[in-house]
Design a protein around this motif. Structure first.
Motif, short mmCIF file in Angstrom:
data_model
loop_
_atom_site.label_atom_id
_atom_site.label_comp_id
_atom_site.label_asym_id
_atom_site.label_seq_id
_atom_site.Cartn_x
_atom_site.Cartn_y
_atom_site.Cartn_z
N ALA A 1 -26.05 -15.77 24.35
CA ALA A 1 -27.32 -14.88 25.47
C ALA A 1 -27.89 -16.51 25.31
N GLY A 2 -27.56 -17.31 25.71
CA GLY A 2 -28.22 -18.78 25.95
C GLY A 2 -28.42 -19.65 24.85
N PRO A 3 -29.02 -20.45 25.66
CA PRO A 3 -28.93 -22.10 24.79
C PRO A 3 -29.98 -21.59 23.47
N ASN A 4 -30.97 -21.24 23.74
CA ASN A 4 -31.90 -21.74 22.64
C ASN A 4 -31.79 -19.94 21.96
N VAL A 5 -31.09 -19.06 21.94
CA VAL A 5 -31.48 -18.06 21.13
C VAL A 5 -30.58 -17.41 19.74
N ILE A 6 -31.70 -17.16 18.38
CA ILE A 6 -31.66 -17.07 17.03
C ILE A 6 -30.65 -15.79 17.01
N LYS A 7 -29.64 -15.51 16.77
CA LYS A 7 -28.86 -14.86 15.85
C LYS A 7 -29.40 -14.71 14.31
N ASP A 8 -29.04 -15.62 13.48
CA ASP A 8 -29.22 -15.14 12.65
C ASP A 8 -30.12 -16.48 11.68
N ILE A 9 -31.27 -15.97 11.10
CA ILE A 9 -31.50 -16.71 9.68
C ILE A 9 -31.20 -17.22 8.50
N SER A 10 -30.94 -18.28 7.98
CA SER A 10 -30.69 -18.62 6.51
C SER A 10 -31.43 -19.15 6.07
N ILE A 11 -32.48 -18.77 4.63
CA ILE A 11 -32.76 -20.01 3.75
C ILE A 11 -31.30 -21.51 3.45
N MET A 12 -31.58 -22.35 2.98
CA MET A 12 -30.80 -23.26 2.38
C MET A 12 -30.92 -23.33 1.46
N PHE A 13 -31.31 -23.67 0.96
CA PHE A 13 -32.11 -23.22 -0.86
C PHE A 13 -32.47 -22.54 -1.73
N PHE A 14 -31.74 -21.47 -2.23
CA PHE A 14 -32.25 -20.78 -2.53
C PHE A 14 -33.25 -21.20 -4.09
N GLU A 15 -34.76 -20.61 -4.87
CA GLU A 15 -35.04 -21.12 -5.84
C GLU A 15 -33.89 -21.05 -7.06
N MET A 16 -33.79 -21.92 -7.76
CA MET A 16 -33.25 -22.00 -8.91
C MET A 16 -33.16 -21.96 -10.16
N THR B 1 -17.56 -19.60 -4.78
CA THR B 1 -17.89 -19.04 -3.12
C THR B 1 -18.68 -17.88 -3.04
N PRO B 2 -17.60 -16.92 -3.55
CA PRO B 2 -18.35 -15.44 -3.19
C PRO B 2 -19.88 -15.16 -4.39
N ALA B 3 -19.25 -15.70 -5.39
CA ALA B 3 -19.90 -16.56 -6.71
C ALA B 3 -21.68 -16.95 -5.93
N GLY C 1 -27.36 -16.25 -3.66
CA GLY C 1 -28.42 -16.44 -2.51
C GLY C 1 -27.84 -17.51 -1.09
N ALA C 2 -26.70 -17.88 -1.53
CA ALA C 2 -27.07 -19.48 -0.51
C ALA C 2 -25.70 -18.52 0.79
N PRO C 3 -26.59 -19.30 1.77
CA PRO C 3 -25.86 -19.03 2.88
C PRO C 3 -24.29 -19.44 2.73
N GLY C 4 -23.74 -18.50 3.63
CA GLY C 4 -21.97 -18.52 3.36
C GLY C 4 -21.69 -20.12 3.35
N ALA C 5 -21.77 -20.93 4.73
CA ALA C 5 -21.11 -22.56 5.01
C ALA C 5 -21.95 -23.70 3.93
N VAL C 6 -22.92 -22.80 3.23
CA VAL C 6 -23.62 -23.99 2.42
C VAL C 6 -22.47 -23.98 1.05
N ALA C 7 -22.25 -22.70 1.17
CA ALA C 7 -20.95 -21.60 -0.72
C ALA C 7 -20.00 -22.70 0.00
N VAL C 8 -19.33 -22.93 1.19
CA VAL C 8 -18.21 -23.17 0.55
C VAL C 8 -18.61 -24.89 1.37
N ALA C 9 -19.40 -25.34 1.98
CA ALA C 9 -19.56 -26.59 1.73
C ALA C 9 -19.66 -27.71 0.53
N SER C 10 -20.56 -26.45 0.27
CA SER C 10 -20.81 -26.79 -1.81
C SER C 10 -19.92 -26.83 -2.66
N ASN C 11 -19.24 -25.71 -2.38
CA ASN C 11 -17.97 -25.96 -3.45
C ASN C 11 -16.69 -26.98 -3.39
#
Lengths: 110, 444
Positions: free
Chosen positions: B84-99, B130-132, B137-147
């Motif tokens: 859609a363009g260089p600065n168009v948001i597709k999706d936003i996720s909070i990186m750190f959920f409340e523990m 990763t699914p757990a 509440g972790a975004p997919g990429a953060v879950a993969v990285a942390s795992n």
């Protein structure tokens, strides 16, 4: 050379005696065999590594905001999460290893 | 030992040549991290302070984004819609959920059982961790990285323990890891071609079908082998395939002392490549690596599962550095899982000293087959996304999702139970044998 050694003579006497009688075990011998060397449990080590590990976790969680921000800056900052995971694996890994020994879980000896 | 050092040194020198050599898939390309400082609902834009940049950047909302999605003053990961363009948001996720306490306990338990499993069969844990993490509440990429970041210290401790028990073949592990990293690159290329041709849904379907096929076929084979061995009470022997491959005297021959195998590199290298390719595609390379080492190379299940930990350590460390550079590791999750898994992995490792080869195969087969069910439940959804079948009724879709999630938990539980029972039996038998010996010695 062995003639002056009292133990040698005594052992020899015992042996000859036993071989002449039937195979009756003396209670003293049985007891002696059972109380062989038993490994000491590493309770002290477990407590030491456990408390260091707990302190490290407490330190991390109490500084949660700072830690999560600096650890995800990317680039060379990657050394922080990787290094921390490495460090924890030594401290907490040592605790876990000692914990299992204290619980009496040892690998089978071949 | 010197040879190993030379190999490691050579691998280190080659690193700059393969900058983008990922271990098990790389970080997402079209994502930025930062903190939103301002949101303009009228103009549909938001200002973000991107990590590592001094100037704030203004992003505009994509089709599905509304002003309420933008969370101010919290670290977020933003996926950009590059079409859609260089600065168009597709999706936003909070990186750190409340523990919360419940989440901490959940991470500790999943870590403990996941660790037990990987200490025992060399891999596993990732498929459920990763699914757990995502469901917490972790975004997919953060879950993969942390795992990934939790995997390498865990595998290191496990590999060390099993090396001490004389089970891990370090040389075989190094050869497998090096070739698997190359295999991952090929796998990523294939993935990209599919993504470009058939889009996201097509890619998901491709991954799921490969996943289910591979796991069912390999899992069923391992299971039948395990049952055969346990019935006949036979000692495990190398497979016929491995024995005939070992006879091929094609230069260069490799000798693996712990695995007690002498085999041509023309066999080991493809096994590693294939493992890597599948690791990039289905993210569970160990499920292929271990059977590959058993049935193709000819190592015992004990040695293969221990060696897989060496492979997991190298690939995990490599992957963690890349995900760390992308700045996606949630260290809190990594360390909480480690707290449980470092205990579990050592327990699983010492458990292997009490069991026979077929128990390891049995656990692996059970896990593979149940995890295949979990992924199989997702296939109808992907087929509907591709318009191959009519859209699923909402109830059915949510039921399939529930089945998928609980199958993962079931896999973990079944593995935990088999391992614990086998281990307790083994320990009791060992104690009884020792006592029997003691009585015999006393009597004599």
């Amino acid at each position: 050379m062995n003639e002056n050694n009292p133990y040698q003579t005594r052992l020899a006497v015992n042996k000859s005696k036993r071989s002449s009688t039937s195979a009756v075990t003396s209670p003293a011998t049985a007891k002696q065999t059972q109380t062989t060397y038993r490994k000491k449990k590493p309770v002290g080590k477990m407590l030491l590594f456990g408390s260091v590990s707990l302190a490290a976790y407490a330190l991390l969680i109490s500084n949660e905001a700072l830690v999560t921000n600096t650890y995800t800056l990317g680039g060379w900052w990657a050394a922080l999460p990787v290094g921390t995971a490495f460090g924890f694996s030594f401290i907490h890994g040592a605790f876990a290893s000692n914990l299992l020994s204290v619980l009496g879980l040892e690998p089978k000896k071949a | 030992m010197n040879k190993i050092l030379i190999i490691l040194f050579a691998a280190l020198l080659m690193t700059p040549l393969v900058k983008n050599a990922y271990a098990e898939g790389g970080p997402p390309a079209n994502a930025i991290k930062g903190v939103f400082t301002e949101v303009d609902a009228a103009n549909k834009t938001a200002t973000i302070q991107v990590d590592g940049q001094s100037e704030p950047r203004i992003l505009s909302f994509g089709d599905n984004v509304i002003a309420e999605d933008v969370v101010l003053n919290k670290k977020v990961m933003v996926s950009l819609d590059s079409h859609a363009g260089p600065n168009v948001i597709k999706d936003i996720s909070i990186m750190f959920f409340e523990m919360t306490l419940t989440k901490i306990i959940a991470l500790l338990i999943v870590g403990l059982i996941g660790g037990l499993l990987s200490g025992f069969i060399g891999s596993g844990g990732a498929f459920v961790l990763t699914p757990a993490m995502m469901s917490l509440g972790a975004p997919g990429a953060v879950a993969v990285a942390s795992n990934m970041c939790h995997k390498f210290p865990k595998a290191m401790v496990g590999a060390y323990k099993r090396w001490k028990y004389g089970q891990a073949d370090v040389k075989l592990g190094l050869v497998m890891a090096a070739t698997a990293i190359i295999g991952v690159q090929i796998g990523i290329k294939v993935q990209k071609i599919i993504l470009n041709h058939w889009g996201n849904a097509g890619s998901n379907l491709y991954v799921s079908i490969i996943f289910v096929l591979v796991l069912v076929i390999v899992g069923a084979y391992v299971l039948s082998d395990a049952i055969k061995l346990s019935k006949g009470n036979l000692e495990a022997k190398a497979s016929k395939l491995a024995l005939s491959l070992q006879k091929i005297e094609l230069w260069p021959m490799m000798e693996f002392k712990v695995a007690n195998v002498r085999i041509s590199a023309w066999v080991t290298v493809p096994v590693g490549l294939f493992t890597g390719m599948l690791a990039a595609t289905i993210a569970v390379g160990g499920f292929i690596g271990v059977p590959g080492m058993i049935y193709v190379v000819g190592a015992s299940a004990l040695v293969a599962s221990a060696t897989e930990l060496v492979v997991a350590f190298i690939m995990g460390a490599w992957g963690s550095i890349q995900w760390g550079i992308a700045g996606l590791i949630d260290i809190r999750m990594t360390l909480l899982i480690l707290a449980g898994s470092l205990i579990g992995v050592q327990l699983g490792a010492l458990g292997t000293t009490y069991v026979k080869d077929h128990t390891i195969k049995l656990v692996m087969a059970a896990v593979m087959l149940i995890v295949a069910v979990s992924r199989g439940a997702k296939v109808p959804g992907y087929l509907a996304d591709l318009d191959v079948i009519s859209p699923l009724p909402r109830q059915l879709a949510s039921m399939l999702n529930t089945i998928s999630f609980w199958a993962l938990i079931a896999a973990l539980a079944v593995a935990g139970i088999i391992i614990s029972v086998a281990m307790i039996k083994g320990i009791m038998q060992d104690k009884a044998e020792k006592q029997g010996k003691l009585v015999q010695e006393t009597v004599v």
